[in-house]
Design a protein around this motif. Structure first.
Motif: not given
Length: 185
Positions: A123-129
């Motif tokens: 959940g945290g990494i998806l919108h950081a990619l």
């Protein structure tokens, strides 16, 4: 292990395990869930949803704060990655240490902690990619879209497994997400 109403030594009715939440989960369109479905919900879906919600929402403020403050995709990506990892470790430990699973039927704490931590990271990494993109504003707009999709997916899971109204659920998770984004801006 027993799950249900019991009478304590004072004669008061109480619920063994977590009080109301799991009693609501056990109701499924007016009838009880099958045991396998209850196990799936208590031991995998609920901890996974908890992690996905936390990872999707808790990492928004630092991610967008850094994006707007630095206007650097690279730095924003590093902060997003560290926020996702930190949140995953924190939530994984919190879930694993919250109870033994014996009294609540929620399963082994290490498995729940792993599921929660993994889903928090996702959940945290998806919108950081999107911050792999060199142009910050392209990354920001793509991250907004991904956050919207994450929140709709969370609402879908809440609807499918917990029978919550989809539109109300979308509204609830979007309001939470917007509040956290505003905190970061």
């Amino acid at each position: 292990s027993y799950f249900g109403p019991m009478v304590n030594d004072t004669g008061l009715l109480f619920f063994y395990g977590d009080i109301i939440t799991y009693l609501e989960i056990l109701r499924y369109n007016g009838k009880h869930m099958e045991k396998n479905e209850r196990v799936l919900v208590l031991q995998y879906i609920q901890p996974g949803l908890l992690g996905l919600m936390d990872g999707s929402v808790s990492t928004l403020a630092p991610l967008f704060a850094v994006a707007f403050a630095t206007r650097s995709s690279h730095i924003t990506l590093l902060v997003g990655l560290s926020a996702a990892i930190g949140a995953a470790i924190s939530m994984g430990f919190a879930e694993a240490l919250s109870d033994t699973g014996i009294h609540t039927g929620r399963g082994h704490p290490l498995r729940r902690g792993f599921v929660t931590g993994l889903m928090t990271f996702i959940g945290g990494i998806l919108h950081a990619l999107p911050f792999l993109l060199p142009k910050i504003w392209h990354a920001v707009y793509l991250a907004y879209i991904i956050v919207g999709l994450e929140l709709i997916f969370i609402a879908y899971i809440r609807n499918k497994y917990f029978k919550m109204n989809f539109l109300i659920s979308v509204f609830q998770v979007v309001v939470g997400g917007v509040l956290v984004i505003l905190a970061g801006i």
